[in-house]
Design a protein around this motif. Structure first.
Motif, mmCIF file in Angstrom:
data_model
loop_
_atom_site.group_PDB
_atom_site.id
_atom_site.type_symbol
_atom_site.label_atom_id
_atom_site.label_comp_id
_atom_site.label_asym_id
_atom_site.label_seq_id
_atom_site.Cartn_x
_atom_site.Cartn_y
_atom_site.Cartn_z
ATOM 1 N N ASP A 207 0.814 -1.216 0.000
ATOM 2 C CA ASP A 207 0.000 0.000 0.000
ATOM 3 C C ASP A 207 0.849 1.269 0.000
ATOM 4 O OD1 ASP A 207 0.978 -0.330 2.562
ATOM 5 O OD2 ASP A 207 -0.903 0.199 3.572
ATOM 6 N N ARG A 400 -5.090 -5.014 5.114
ATOM 7 C CA ARG A 400 -4.959 -3.858 4.213
ATOM 8 C C ARG A 400 -3.801 -4.051 3.241
ATOM 9 N NH1 ARG A 400 -1.203 -0.013 6.962
ATOM 10 N NH2 ARG A 400 -0.566 -1.000 8.917
ATOM 11 N N HIS A 401 -2.731 -4.709 3.684
ATOM 12 C CA HIS A 401 -1.597 -4.968 2.796
ATOM 13 C C HIS A 401 -1.948 -6.036 1.767
ATOM 14 C CE1 HIS A 401 0.476 -3.849 6.761
ATOM 15 N NE2 HIS A 401 0.589 -2.788 5.982
ATOM 16 N N ALA A 404 -4.248 -4.540 -0.857
ATOM 17 C CA ALA A 404 -3.528 -3.665 -1.777
ATOM 18 C C ALA A 404 -2.705 -4.476 -2.772
ATOM 19 C CB ALA A 404 -2.628 -2.715 -0.993
#
Length: 558
Positions: A207, A400-401, A404
């Motif tokens: 990200d 979230r990583h 992404a």
């Protein structure tokens, strides 16, 4: 996103099964199991370091449950590099079966062998090098050089009859690395031409736009900070960050300072790195910590652990005035590492403590004293375009990583249906290059608490949090079992709740009344009376004081 738990079907012959046991949804505990035709291959066995809401825990291990009864089927363990989040749990796996072959680079195996020696385990290890191949049962392995924040990191290409898998481990694409060992994009391109059926890339910086800065840019900054320092310099980093220690040694030499390594793991790891030639130590630079204490303040550098705010690490102990090195006015502290998610509060607490003692604290937020060891979005895009993988399972990162990273894969043409974002225990089967999710195992955390492994539960941690945050109240009394009449007590004591014993005067009659009513309603057993006391005190303390301490009634029948 939470996934429903369901068991995978029986594994068909010629099908490759992939199960990440750690590293999905977290930064740490990296471990992936590959299975085909009844044989298992493991890539990495790392640990996760505890956060503040896990008091008393030393380490968190992957959940070995899916393979615990199948260790005789394991043909080998591939270790991509020597960081704790990839090798730290190896001793606990080998305690279940000591002769599992370990495959890794020279430095990686040297670091794990030193750790295993402390556990009194003699491993079966085999050094591998970039460009080399190994046959382990039904798995043909090819090792590819990748650049990371520790020397000798390797990606591994796994060839099976079900297809070709590329597992990167941690990597970035520093084009001017300190050790002149770049990520082998030519090998990536060759694998791409062959056809990568499943790609498992590092997601930590997915990200972050652009490209990771050059490692060599850090050296001049550290040297400049040292040049301006009036007194002692203390540099904190990971105990395995050979490149950063090299830059500190070089900066110290340029500024006429000597360096003392502080912390058992730092001394051990850098000794290994120097012995194997990965760390170049200028003549006369390294000195014993006791000798360093007697040097003039402007002639010494202490290289320590504790950059993540770990409470028992050297730097935190310095901040708490619990170390022989006493931080004072004019000292300079350099935190030469990035923040691992979840450690922010602990790190800032240490920074504040050091600054209160008069130190100048230099960290990534106010100076370029660290660059990441993980590929940013631009580097990952290059990988996807070079490899053109059929399927992608992002690993090593929080949700979230992972998300992404999957988005980058889709942008470069990987079908969304072929990108898999999951949790630990996700089960993916691949046959002839076609991959599908076929199960979700129910995995948990395995806590190491001192010499205890796996016996601490989430309920135990909840109790510890309550004790640390709300305190406890103990109530002792002896009762007549038939009438519920209190013969002795109630004697009430508290810790971490209130110092004034008089605060409990108004709850004692309520306890007596509740016990009498319980007896009138037929309660005759000790457990029933205990529950009455717990409910009565709990309701009172919650209503009147807005607190939820641990309540420990002790009821003796007379």
């Amino acid at each position: 996103m939470p996934q429903d738990v369901y068991d995978p079907p029986a594994l068909a012959p010629g099908t490759l099964r992939v199960i990440p046991l750690g590293g999905l949804g977290e930064i740490g505990r990296n471990m992936t199991v590959y299975e085909i035709d009844g044989k298992l291959l493991i890539v990495d066995v790392g640990v996760l370091f505890p956060e503040e809401h896990q008091p008393g825990v030393d380490l968190i291990l992957p959940d070995f449950t899916p393979i615990r009864d199948r260790l005789d089927d394991v043909v080998g363990v591939v270790l991509t590099h020597g960081h704790e989040d990839h090798i730290g749990a190896v001793p606990y796996l080998l305690k279940l079966r000591q002769d599992v072959p370990l495959l890794g680079s020279e430095l990686t195996l040297a670091l794990i062998q030193a750790k295993l020696k402390e556990h009194r385990i003699q491993p079966v290890s085999h050094v591998v090098r970039e460009g080399g191949t190994e046959r382990m049962g039904p798995f043909e392995l090819e090792f590819v050089a990748v650049n990371h924040s520790i020397p000798d990191a390797l990606a591994v290409a796994i060839r099976t009859k079900a297809g070709l898998v590329l597992h990167t481990g941690d990597f970035k694409m520093d084009q001017l690395p300190l050790d002149e060992r770049i990520t082998d994009l030519r090998a990536f391109a060759r694998l791409g031409e062959e056809g990568v059926d499943l790609f498992l890339p590092d997601s930590t910086n997915a990200d972050v736009p652009g490209f990771t800065a050059l490692e060599r840019d850090i050296g001049p900054v550290i040297e400049g900070v040292m040049a301006k320092a009036r007194r002692r310099v203390i540099v904190a980093s990971f105990s395995s960050h050979v490149h950063r220690v090299q830059q500190v040694l070089d900066a110290a030499a340029a500024n006429g300072r000597q360096v003392a390594l502080i912390g058992r793991s730092m001394v051990r790891n850098m000794g290994i790195a120097a012995e194997l030639g990965y760390l170049r130590v200028p003549d006369g630079i390294l000195i014993d910590s006791k000798k360093a204490m007697n040097l003039p303040d402007d002639e010494v550098v202490f290289m320590s652990t504790g950059s993540q705010g770990e409470p028992m690490a050297v730097l935190a102990r310095m901040a708490n005035l619990d170390h022989q090195i006493e931080i004072g006015e004019g000292d300079t502290v350099i935190l030469a590492s990035s923040l691992i998610p979840g450690n922010e509060n602990a790190v800032y607490r240490v920074i504040n403590g050091l600054m209160k003692l008069g130190a100048k604290v230099v960290h990534k937020g106010n100076a370029k004293v660290h660059v990441s060891g993980h590929a940013a979005a631009g580097e990952l895009l290059y990988c996807y375009n070079i490899l053109q993988p059929t399927n992608v399972l992002p690993v090593h990162g929080e949700t979230r990583h992972l998300t992404a990273n999957a988005a980058l894969a889709i942008e470069t043409g990987v079908p969304a249906a072929n990108t898999f974002i999951g949790e630990n225990g996700l089960v993916i089967d691949m046959t002839d290059g076609v991959a599908d999710v076929v199960g979700q195992l129910d995995l948990g955390y395995v806590y190491v608490d001192g010499s205890t492994v796996g016996e601490i539960t989430d309920a135990d941690l909840k109790d510890r949090r309550i004790l640390s945050e709300e305190g406890f109240i103990s109530i002792f009394l002896a009762i007549d079992k038939q009438t519920g009449r209190v013969i002795v007590g109630p004697e009430i004591q508290a810790r971490g709740f209130a110092e004034d014993a008089e605060i409990f005067d108004d709850i004692r009659p309520k306890i007596l009344q509740a016990l009498s009513e319980a007896a009138a309603n037929g309660t005759r057993d000790q457990h029933g009376y205990t529950q009455v006391v717990r409910r009565t005190v709990g309701r009172w303390v919650n209503t009147k004081h807005r607190r939820r301490p641990m309540i420990i009634p002790v009821v003796i029948e007379a």
